[in-house]
Write a protein that holds these residues in place. Structure first.
Motif, mmCIF file in Angstrom:
data_model
loop_
_atom_site.group_PDB
_atom_site.id
_atom_site.type_symbol
_atom_site.label_atom_id
_atom_site.label_comp_id
_atom_site.label_asym_id
_atom_site.label_seq_id
_atom_site.Cartn_x
_atom_site.Cartn_y
_atom_site.Cartn_z
ATOM 1 N N ASP A 41 7.219 4.838 3.374
ATOM 2 C CA ASP A 41 7.331 6.232 3.791
ATOM 3 C C ASP A 41 8.242 7.013 2.843
ATOM 4 O O ASP A 41 7.977 8.178 2.538
ATOM 5 C CB ASP A 41 7.877 6.337 5.218
ATOM 6 C CG ASP A 41 6.855 5.939 6.272
ATOM 7 O OD1 ASP A 41 5.653 5.862 5.934
ATOM 8 O OD2 ASP A 41 7.253 5.701 7.418
ATOM 9 N N THR A 42 9.296 6.370 2.367
ATOM 10 C CA THR A 42 10.195 7.028 1.416
ATOM 11 C C THR A 42 9.436 7.395 0.146
ATOM 12 O O THR A 42 9.597 8.500 -0.380
ATOM 13 C CB THR A 42 11.387 6.109 1.058
ATOM 14 O OG1 THR A 42 12.079 5.752 2.251
ATOM 15 C CG2 THR A 42 12.335 6.782 0.086
ATOM 16 N N ILE A 43 8.613 6.483 -0.327
ATOM 17 C CA ILE A 43 7.818 6.740 -1.528
ATOM 18 C C ILE A 43 6.928 7.972 -1.309
ATOM 19 O O ILE A 43 6.872 8.868 -2.155
ATOM 20 C CB ILE A 43 6.979 5.502 -1.908
ATOM 21 C CG1 ILE A 43 7.904 4.350 -2.322
ATOM 22 C CG2 ILE A 43 5.968 5.833 -2.998
ATOM 23 C CD1 ILE A 43 7.227 2.992 -2.345
ATOM 24 N N CYS A 44 6.268 8.036 -0.160
ATOM 25 C CA CYS A 44 5.403 9.188 0.156
ATOM 26 C C CYS A 44 6.204 10.475 0.235
ATOM 27 O O CYS A 44 5.779 11.511 -0.299
ATOM 28 C CB CYS A 44 4.675 8.954 1.472
ATOM 29 S SG CYS A 44 3.411 7.686 1.377
ATOM 30 N N ARG A 45 7.371 10.428 0.874
ATOM 31 C CA ARG A 45 8.215 11.627 0.997
ATOM 32 C C ARG A 45 8.718 12.089 -0.368
ATOM 33 O O ARG A 45 8.774 13.284 -0.651
ATOM 34 C CB ARG A 45 9.395 11.373 1.928
ATOM 35 C CG ARG A 45 9.036 11.036 3.347
ATOM 36 C CD ARG A 45 8.403 12.198 4.071
ATOM 37 N NE ARG A 45 8.126 11.820 5.461
ATOM 38 C CZ ARG A 45 7.995 12.673 6.454
ATOM 39 N NH1 ARG A 45 8.095 13.969 6.215
ATOM 40 N NH2 ARG A 45 7.749 12.250 7.664
ATOM 41 N N ARG A 70 12.866 7.172 -5.274
ATOM 42 C CA ARG A 70 11.491 6.671 -5.185
ATOM 43 C C ARG A 70 11.367 5.299 -5.843
ATOM 44 O O ARG A 70 10.761 4.383 -5.297
ATOM 45 C CB ARG A 70 10.521 7.655 -5.835
ATOM 46 C CG ARG A 70 9.069 7.244 -5.599
ATOM 47 C CD ARG A 70 8.117 7.873 -6.595
ATOM 48 N NE ARG A 70 6.751 7.557 -6.248
ATOM 49 C CZ ARG A 70 6.190 6.348 -6.420
ATOM 50 N NH1 ARG A 70 6.872 5.334 -6.917
ATOM 51 N NH2 ARG A 70 4.920 6.137 -6.088
ATOM 52 N N GLN A 71 11.930 5.153 -7.042
ATOM 53 C CA GLN A 71 11.856 3.874 -7.756
ATOM 54 C C GLN A 71 12.559 2.764 -6.981
ATOM 55 O O GLN A 71 12.057 1.651 -6.876
ATOM 56 C CB GLN A 71 12.461 3.998 -9.158
ATOM 57 C CG GLN A 71 12.397 2.715 -9.965
ATOM 58 C CD GLN A 71 10.975 2.235 -10.201
ATOM 59 O OE1 GLN A 71 10.135 3.021 -10.616
ATOM 60 N NE2 GLN A 71 10.700 0.969 -9.931
ATOM 61 N N ARG A 72 13.722 3.078 -6.426
ATOM 62 C CA ARG A 72 14.450 2.057 -5.650
ATOM 63 C C ARG A 72 13.657 1.673 -4.412
ATOM 64 O O ARG A 72 13.563 0.493 -4.069
ATOM 65 C CB ARG A 72 15.845 2.578 -5.269
ATOM 66 C CG ARG A 72 16.665 1.561 -4.508
ATOM 67 C CD ARG A 72 16.963 0.343 -5.351
ATOM 68 N NE ARG A 72 17.735 -0.616 -4.593
ATOM 69 C CZ ARG A 72 17.648 -1.928 -4.733
ATOM 70 N NH1 ARG A 72 16.840 -2.454 -5.638
ATOM 71 N NH2 ARG A 72 18.370 -2.725 -3.997
ATOM 72 N N ALA A 73 13.061 2.654 -3.738
ATOM 73 C CA ALA A 73 12.236 2.362 -2.563
ATOM 74 C C ALA A 73 11.026 1.513 -2.954
ATOM 75 O O ALA A 73 10.661 0.570 -2.241
ATOM 76 C CB ALA A 73 11.786 3.661 -1.898
#
Length: 157
Positions: A41-45, A70-73
């Motif tokens: 979900d973090t990547i999508c956000r 995003r990269q860390r997620a």
């Protein structure tokens, strides 16, 4: 701790208070979903935020922070322990960071970049997304943990 965080948020207010509502909401939820371990979900956000950000006029370090989170997620979603190849904040951008240390001043510059990115998107969410303030404020202890890790370098005692 609260004074340091509140001063940081106030320092950023003039640059981030005019962000569009949908962008601000996506940024706030990028932080919240990361905090909850919902990495997909973090990547999508982050992706939504980055798409909306291209149409807005905001300081460039916000885009960089979103890409770092995003990269860390992505890495955590794929069970990768270490994150590498992150963009670095420039000396000028460090003025906008909660922990404005140069990478050579810390033992783990990758961790510092991730921490600063999370703190920046947290602060931007608090500034620009009134609908998400309560949810973000409920995560203040989590934010304080980041600051405590660098308390000596940023003169918190």
């Amino acid at each position: 701790m609260n004074n340091y965080l509140n001063n940081y948020i106030e320092q950023l207010r003039k640059d981030f208070s005019g962000l569009p509502e949908e962008l601000s909401h996506q940024i706030a939820f990028a932080f919240l979903t990361f905090r909850l371990g919902l990495y997909d979900d973090t990547i999508c956000r982050c992706d939504r935020s980055l798409a909306l950000l291209s149409a807005s006029k905001s300081p460039p370090m916000l885009e960089k922070a979103l890409k770092i989170v995003r990269q860390r997620a992505q890495d955590l979603s794929e069970s990768k322990v270490q994150t590498t190849g992150l963009p670095e904040f420039t000396p000028e951008e460090r003025a906008y960071l909660a922990i404005p240390l140069a990478p050579e001043e810390v033992e783990d510059p990758i961790h510092l970049s991730i921490t600063n990115s999370l703190l920046l998107i947290y602060a931007v969410g608090r500034i620009a997304s009134p609908q998400d303030i309560q949810a973000l404020e409920e995560q203040e202890r989590y934010v304080h943990q980041f600051l405590l890790a660098y308390r000596k370098q940023i003169n918190l005692g």
